[in-house]
Scaffold this motif. Structure first.
Motif, PDB file in Angstrom:
ATOM      1  N   GLY A   1       0.821  -1.200   0.000  1.00 27.19           N
ATOM      2  CA  GLY A   1       0.000   0.000   0.000  1.00 27.19           C
ATOM      3  C   GLY A   1       0.860   1.256   0.000  1.00 27.19           C
ATOM      4  N   ASN A   2       0.214   2.416  -0.221  1.00 28.94           N
ATOM      5  CA  ASN A   2       1.015   3.629  -0.356  1.00 28.94           C
ATOM      6  C   ASN A   2       1.673   4.061   0.947  1.00 28.94           C
ATOM      7  OD1 ASN A   2      -1.377   4.514   0.859  1.00 28.94           O
ATOM      8  ND2 ASN A   2      -1.303   6.527  -0.154  1.00 28.94           N
ATOM      9  N   ALA A   3       1.218   3.526   2.080  1.00 24.26           N
ATOM     10  CA  ALA A   3       1.866   3.884   3.346  1.00 24.26           C
ATOM     11  C   ALA A   3       3.323   3.400   3.361  1.00 24.26           C
ATOM     12  CB  ALA A   3       1.099   3.273   4.520  1.00 24.26           C
ATOM     13  N   ARG A   4       3.605   2.368   2.592  1.00 27.14           N
ATOM     14  CA  ARG A   4       4.961   1.825   2.555  1.00 27.14           C
ATOM     15  C   ARG A   4       5.949   2.773   1.862  1.00 27.14           C
ATOM     16  NH1 ARG A   4       6.457  -3.598   4.391  1.00 27.14           N
ATOM     17  NH2 ARG A   4       4.546  -4.839   4.459  1.00 27.14           N
ATOM     18  N   PHE A   5       5.440   3.691   1.065  1.00 29.29           N
ATOM     19  CA  PHE A   5       6.317   4.504   0.229  1.00 29.29           C
ATOM     20  C   PHE A   5       6.507   5.931   0.753  1.00 29.29           C
ATOM     21  CE2 PHE A   5       4.307   1.300  -2.463  1.00 29.29           C
ATOM     22  CZ  PHE A   5       5.433   0.637  -2.912  1.00 29.29           C
ATOM     23  N   ALA A   6       6.004   6.178   1.952  1.00 21.68           N
ATOM     24  CA  ALA A   6       6.178   7.515   2.531  1.00 21.68           C
ATOM     25  C   ALA A   6       7.612   7.710   3.006  1.00 21.68           C
ATOM     26  CB  ALA A   6       5.217   7.701   3.698  1.00 21.68           C
ATOM     27  N   THR A   7       8.177   8.851   2.648  1.00 20.52           N
ATOM     28  CA  THR A   7       9.537   9.212   3.073  1.00 20.52           C
ATOM     29  C   THR A   7       9.517  10.671   3.518  1.00 20.52           C
ATOM     30  OG1 THR A   7      10.253  10.020   0.911  1.00 20.52           O
ATOM     31  CG2 THR A   7      10.493   7.639   1.326  1.00 20.52           C
ATOM     32  N   PRO A   8      10.579  11.133   4.156  1.00 21.72           N
ATOM     33  CA  PRO A   8      10.598  12.554   4.562  1.00 21.72           C
ATOM     34  C   PRO A   8      10.434  13.500   3.394  1.00 21.72           C
ATOM     35  CG  PRO A   8      12.279  11.337   5.751  1.00 21.72           C
ATOM     36  CD  PRO A   8      11.730  10.408   4.725  1.00 21.72           C
ATOM     37  N   THR A   9      10.873  13.089   2.203  1.00 25.95           N
ATOM     38  CA  THR A   9      10.764  13.979   1.046  1.00 25.95           C
ATOM     39  C   THR A   9       9.569  13.641   0.157  1.00 25.95           C
ATOM     40  OG1 THR A   9      12.255  12.540  -0.213  1.00 25.95           O
ATOM     41  CG2 THR A   9      13.244  14.364   1.018  1.00 25.95           C
ATOM     42  N   ARG A  10       8.885  12.521   0.462  1.00 25.37           N
ATOM     43  CA  ARG A  10       7.689  12.129  -0.315  1.00 25.37           C
ATOM     44  C   ARG A  10       6.628  11.723   0.700  1.00 25.37           C
ATOM     45  NH1 ARG A  10       8.895   7.603  -4.417  1.00 25.37           N
ATOM     46  NH2 ARG A  10       8.906   6.358  -2.507  1.00 25.37           N
ATOM     47  N   GLN A  11       5.973  12.723   1.223  1.00 20.38           N
ATOM     48  CA  GLN A  11       5.067  12.499   2.345  1.00 20.38           C
ATOM     49  C   GLN A  11       3.659  12.123   1.919  1.00 20.38           C
ATOM     50  OE1 GLN A  11       5.239  15.881   4.970  1.00 20.38           O
ATOM     51  NE2 GLN A  11       7.471  15.757   5.211  1.00 20.38           N
ATOM     52  N   ALA A  12       3.346  12.257   0.644  1.00 16.36           N
ATOM     53  CA  ALA A  12       1.986  11.917   0.190  1.00 16.36           C
ATOM     54  C   ALA A  12       2.049  11.085  -1.097  1.00 16.36           C
ATOM     55  CB  ALA A  12       1.170  13.182  -0.030  1.00 16.36           C
ATOM     56  N   PRO A  13       2.629   9.880  -1.046  1.00 17.97           N
ATOM     57  CA  PRO A  13       2.695   9.043  -2.262  1.00 17.97           C
ATOM     58  C   PRO A  13       1.292   8.665  -2.719  1.00 17.97           C
ATOM     59  CG  PRO A  13       3.309   7.764  -0.325  1.00 17.97           C
ATOM     60  CD  PRO A  13       3.212   9.184   0.122  1.00 17.97           C
ATOM     61  N   ASP A  14       1.053   8.849  -4.000  1.00 14.02           N
ATOM     62  CA  ASP A  14      -0.286   8.575  -4.527  1.00 14.02           C
ATOM     63  C   ASP A  14      -0.288   7.308  -5.385  1.00 14.02           C
ATOM     64  OD1 ASP A  14       1.226   9.471  -6.587  1.00 14.02           O
ATOM     65  OD2 ASP A  14      -0.191  11.005  -7.280  1.00 14.02           O
ATOM     66  N   PHE A  15       0.527   6.368  -5.015  1.00 17.15           N
ATOM     67  CA  PHE A  15       0.582   5.122  -5.794  1.00 17.15           C
ATOM     68  C   PHE A  15       0.777   3.941  -4.835  1.00 17.15           C
ATOM     69  CE2 PHE A  15       4.857   6.722  -5.302  1.00 17.15           C
ATOM     70  CZ  PHE A  15       5.600   5.606  -4.963  1.00 17.15           C
ATOM     71  N   ALA A  16       0.449   2.763  -5.317  1.00 18.28           N
ATOM     72  CA  ALA A  16       0.646   1.517  -4.569  1.00 18.28           C
ATOM     73  C   ALA A  16       1.079   0.441  -5.565  1.00 18.28           C
ATOM     74  CB  ALA A  16      -0.632   1.104  -3.847  1.00 18.28           C
ATOM     75  N   LYS A  17       1.468  -0.703  -5.054  1.00 17.79           N
ATOM     76  CA  LYS A  17       1.923  -1.790  -5.914  1.00 17.79           C
ATOM     77  C   LYS A  17       0.803  -2.820  -6.104  1.00 17.79           C
ATOM     78  CE  LYS A  17       6.300  -0.858  -6.760  1.00 17.79           C
ATOM     79  NZ  LYS A  17       6.831  -0.731  -8.130  1.00 17.79           N
ATOM     80  N   PRO A  18       0.684  -3.354  -7.339  1.00 17.68           N
ATOM     81  CA  PRO A  18      -0.294  -4.425  -7.543  1.00 17.68           C
ATOM     82  C   PRO A  18       0.232  -5.727  -6.947  1.00 17.68           C
ATOM     83  CG  PRO A  18       0.940  -4.054  -9.559  1.00 17.68           C
ATOM     84  CD  PRO A  18       1.384  -2.992  -8.588  1.00 17.68           C
ATOM     85  N   GLY A  19      -0.677  -6.643  -6.664  1.00 16.72           N
ATOM     86  CA  GLY A  19      -0.279  -7.960  -6.182  1.00 16.72           C
ATOM     87  C   GLY A  19       0.376  -8.776  -7.298  1.00 16.72           C
ATOM     88  N   LEU A  20       1.241  -9.702  -6.913  1.00 17.90           N
ATOM     89  CA  LEU A  20       1.915 -10.543  -7.890  1.00 17.90           C
ATOM     90  C   LEU A  20       1.041 -11.747  -8.243  1.00 17.90           C
ATOM     91  CD1 LEU A  20       5.543 -10.559  -6.435  1.00 17.90           C
ATOM     92  CD2 LEU A  20       4.601  -9.119  -8.259  1.00 17.90           C
ATOM     93  N   PRO A  21       1.110 -12.206  -9.461  1.00 18.90           N
ATOM     94  CA  PRO A  21       0.298 -13.373  -9.847  1.00 18.90           C
ATOM     95  C   PRO A  21       0.816 -14.635  -9.166  1.00 18.90           C
ATOM     96  CG  PRO A  21       1.771 -12.742 -11.638  1.00 18.90           C
ATOM     97  CD  PRO A  21       1.896 -11.674 -10.596  1.00 18.90           C
ATOM     98  N   GLY A  22      -0.085 -15.565  -8.891  1.00 14.17           N
ATOM     99  CA  GLY A  22       0.300 -16.855  -8.331  1.00 14.17           C
ATOM    100  C   GLY A  22       0.859 -17.772  -9.410  1.00 14.17           C
ATOM    101  N   GLN A  23       1.573 -18.783  -8.987  1.00 12.96           N
ATOM    102  CA  GLN A  23       2.142 -19.735  -9.936  1.00 12.96           C
ATOM    103  C   GLN A  23       1.030 -20.569 -10.585  1.00 12.96           C
ATOM    104  OE1 GLN A  23       4.857 -21.939  -7.385  1.00 12.96           O
ATOM    105  NE2 GLN A  23       6.614 -20.894  -8.308  1.00 12.96           N
ATOM    106  N   ARG A  24       1.261 -20.911 -11.845  1.00 13.25           N
ATOM    107  CA  ARG A  24       0.348 -21.794 -12.573  1.00 13.25           C
ATOM    108  C   ARG A  24       1.188 -22.880 -13.228  1.00 13.25           C
ATOM    109  NH1 ARG A  24      -2.035 -17.221 -11.821  1.00 13.25           N
ATOM    110  NH2 ARG A  24      -4.308 -16.969 -11.917  1.00 13.25           N
TER     111      ARG A  24
END
Length: 342
Positions: A131-154
């Motif tokens: 989630g975007n809470a993971r990407f907050a830094t002192p210089t990027r305090q309001a990240p407006d992006f998140a990561k998609p989930g990875l696909p499972g193995q098939r």
């Protein structure tokens, strides 16, 4: 029944996808400049194969060819992580080998589920996205992006069952294997006076004193069995794990039909050697069967003498009357003890 025994199956295992991370910002009264609080996505579920001693066939996998685990839930605000996807457990018989169905022929198995309860993760679920809470830094305090989930193995998997038995009964069709198995155990294989009565392997538990061991009766072998004639290559794999072979020769029927038990012996031995897997080097007892049909035992004694001259331990038995069976059972127990190094 024959149609219920399945020892080969191909399945597709699809693990669950990871849930997407969430883009969210803290919104509370009196907190006008709340930071990011998007949670991570949940992990996708795994597909797990688990050996179960209560199963004896891959029939369920033959008819349910696709197995899917649950996907993870997306994250949400307030730092909440999405729920993980549900794992799927597929029960298979003890003795199941798991292969990559798309691997070259002869590739080693991915797993050998040879013990009750043994498990193998066939397909792993995808990791949840951040989630975007993971990407907050002192210089990027309001990240407006998140990561998609990875696909499972098939994966496509080939399941191959090799029965687990201590003793394997081998011989030509109509040599008396099923009759002997019914005599020494509580198994009730189909018995009839014609070849190829047994169409699938049968297992029985024999007892000698306090010792118990599993005996496998496989369908009769014919010349060319090691190359697939009469499905012999598929049947022979069910005695690969045995520690002792009992080679049955029909001397009673041979006396009535003019057959040659020694030639029959060489036919089966040649197929064992051609198949490989060390079957021709496995400890072996020879049982001359259907002696109740002999008015004169001299021909059977001649066959026994010829085999003993080759350092073979030979027993004359009748599965129908029980004659000689106790001695053969005791010999099986002794041979197994020697194989175990006792």
């Amino acid at each position: 029944m024959a149609q219920d025994f399945v020892d080969e199956a191909v399945i597709e295992a699809a693990a669950g996808d990871g849930g997407h991370g969430c883009v969210s910002f803290r919104r509370e009264k009196f907190v006008p400049r709340g930071g990011p609080d998007g949670g991570d996505g949940g992990r996708g579920g795994d597909v797990v194969l688990r050996a179960d001693r209560n199963l004896a066939t891959l029939r369920d996998q033959r008819y349910q060819r696709e197995v899917r685990a649950g996907s993870g839930e997306p994250g949400s605000g307030s730092g909440r992580t999405g729920a993980d996807g549900a794992d799927v457990s597929v029960r298979v018989p003890v003795g199941t080998l798991v292969f990559d169905a798309d691997a070259p022929e002869g590739a080693p198995p991915l797993a050998d589920l040879a013990a009750d309860g043994q498990a193998f993760v066939a397909a792993r679920g995808g990791r949840g996205g951040f989630g975007n809470a993971r990407f907050a830094t002192p210089t990027r305090q309001a990240p407006d992006f998140a990561k998609p989930g990875l696909p499972g193995q098939r994966v496509r998997l080939r399941l191959s069952l090799k029965l687990l038995a201590d003793v394997g009964l081998v011989g030509l069709p109509n040599a008396g294997k099923s009759t002997l198995l019914a005599r020494i155990s509580a198994a009730r294989p189909r018995v009839a006076p014609y070849p190829f009565t047994t169409l699938v392997p049968n297992l029985g538990v024999a007892e000698v004193g306090e010792r118990r061991f599993v005996v496998a009766d496989i369908p009769g072998l014919i010349e060319g069995a090691s190359e697939g004639a009469g499905l012999g290559d598929r049947f022979l794999r069910h005695v690969e794990r045995t520690r002792l072979l009992v080679h049955l020769l029909d001397v009673g029927g041979a006396a009535l039909s003019g057959g040659d038990p020694l030639a029959d012996y060489e036919t089966v031995r040649a197929e064992l050697a051609a198949y490989g897997a060390g079957l021709d080097a496995r400890p072996e007892l020879v049982a001359l069967t259907k002696i109740d049909l002999l008015a004169d035992r001299a021909p059977a004694e001649e066959v026994a003498a010829a085999l003993r001259a080759r350092a073979r331990e030979v027993h004359l038995v009748s599965g129908a009357t029980g004659e000689g069976v106790a001695g053969l059972l005791a010999a099986m127990a002794r041979a197994l003890e020697r194989a175990e190094g006792r």
